[in-house]
Design an enzyme around this catalytic site. Structure first.
Site, PDB file in Angstrom:
ATOM      1  N   HIS A  22      15.275  90.654 -24.762  1.00 55.44           N
ATOM      2  CA  HIS A  22      16.667  91.063 -24.554  1.00 55.44           C
ATOM      3  C   HIS A  22      17.359  91.485 -25.840  1.00 55.44           C
ATOM      4  O   HIS A  22      18.452  92.054 -25.796  1.00 55.44           O
ATOM      5  CB  HIS A  22      17.434  89.976 -23.799  1.00 55.44           C
ATOM      6  CG  HIS A  22      17.124  90.016 -22.343  1.00 55.44           C
ATOM      7  ND1 HIS A  22      15.987  89.440 -21.825  1.00 55.44           N
ATOM      8  CD2 HIS A  22      17.754  90.622 -21.318  1.00 55.44           C
ATOM      9  CE1 HIS A  22      15.951  89.676 -20.527  1.00 55.44           C
ATOM     10  NE2 HIS A  22      17.012  90.396 -20.193  1.00 55.44           N
ATOM     11  N   TYR A  41      28.402  93.265 -18.731  1.00 55.74           N
ATOM     12  CA  TYR A  41      27.258  92.456 -18.315  1.00 55.74           C
ATOM     13  C   TYR A  41      26.785  91.611 -19.479  1.00 55.74           C
ATOM     14  O   TYR A  41      26.512  92.125 -20.560  1.00 55.74           O
ATOM     15  CB  TYR A  41      26.142  93.385 -17.833  1.00 55.74           C
ATOM     16  CG  TYR A  41      24.913  92.720 -17.271  1.00 55.74           C
ATOM     17  CD1 TYR A  41      24.940  91.457 -16.700  1.00 55.74           C
ATOM     18  CD2 TYR A  41      23.698  93.390 -17.293  1.00 55.74           C
ATOM     19  CE1 TYR A  41      23.809  90.883 -16.173  1.00 55.74           C
ATOM     20  CE2 TYR A  41      22.556  92.833 -16.766  1.00 55.74           C
ATOM     21  CZ  TYR A  41      22.610  91.574 -16.207  1.00 55.74           C
ATOM     22  OH  TYR A  41      21.481  90.999 -15.686  1.00 55.74           O
ATOM     23  N   TRP A  76      11.011  97.233 -15.248  1.00 56.23           N
ATOM     24  CA  TRP A  76      11.604  96.108 -15.973  1.00 56.23           C
ATOM     25  C   TRP A  76      11.432  94.811 -15.187  1.00 56.23           C
ATOM     26  O   TRP A  76      11.030  93.784 -15.733  1.00 56.23           O
ATOM     27  CB  TRP A  76      13.081  96.383 -16.250  1.00 56.23           C
ATOM     28  CG  TRP A  76      13.776  95.270 -16.977  1.00 56.23           C
ATOM     29  CD1 TRP A  76      14.491  94.247 -16.428  1.00 56.23           C
ATOM     30  CD2 TRP A  76      13.819  95.058 -18.396  1.00 56.23           C
ATOM     31  NE1 TRP A  76      14.981  93.432 -17.407  1.00 56.23           N
ATOM     32  CE2 TRP A  76      14.581  93.905 -18.620  1.00 56.23           C
ATOM     33  CE3 TRP A  76      13.292  95.748 -19.484  1.00 56.23           C
ATOM     34  CZ2 TRP A  76      14.825  93.406 -19.903  1.00 56.23           C
ATOM     35  CZ3 TRP A  76      13.540  95.260 -20.755  1.00 56.23           C
ATOM     36  CH2 TRP A  76      14.291  94.107 -20.957  1.00 56.23           C
TER      37      TRP A  76
END
Length: 106
Positions: A22, A41, A76
């Site tokens: 991430h 987000y 993903w």
């Protein structure tokens, strides 16, 4: 604008790698999220693997559907699925169940 919060659990032995992934989310994935209506987000990760996600969107079901229709999201999710506990064979993006909002200070 809908505020959406969800919980997932990252496997204890995969927390460091999850953080690394991430720190370098694919640019195409970031573009797809924005185009699908995912705003503000954020992901928060506790040391025991509890993952708290938060986003804002006009229509969460529509934003999820828009992402589900993209090839980059499928790739993903396939890569990230192995990081999580208790998905019961599902993908992380389909396993996130929004929490009920009980208070908001505007």
């Amino acid at each position: 604008m809908q505020r959406v919060c969800f919980l997932l659990k990252v496997r204890q032995g995969r927390i460091d790698e999850y953080r690394e992934r991430h720190a370098a989310v694919w640019p195409g994935m970031l573009e797809a999220l924005s185009a699908a209506g995912w705003h503000n987000y954020s992901l928060f990760l506790r040391e025991d693997g509890l993952l708290v996600g938060y986003l804002e969107t006009e229509d969460f079901a529509g934003a999820q559907a828009a992402m589900a229709a993209t090839d980059i999201n499928a790739r993903w999710q396939a890569e990230m699925g192995e990081f999580f506990e208790a998905l019961d064979g599902d993908r992380p993006d389909r396993a996130m169940k929004p929490l009920a909002e009980v208070f908001h200070l505007a």
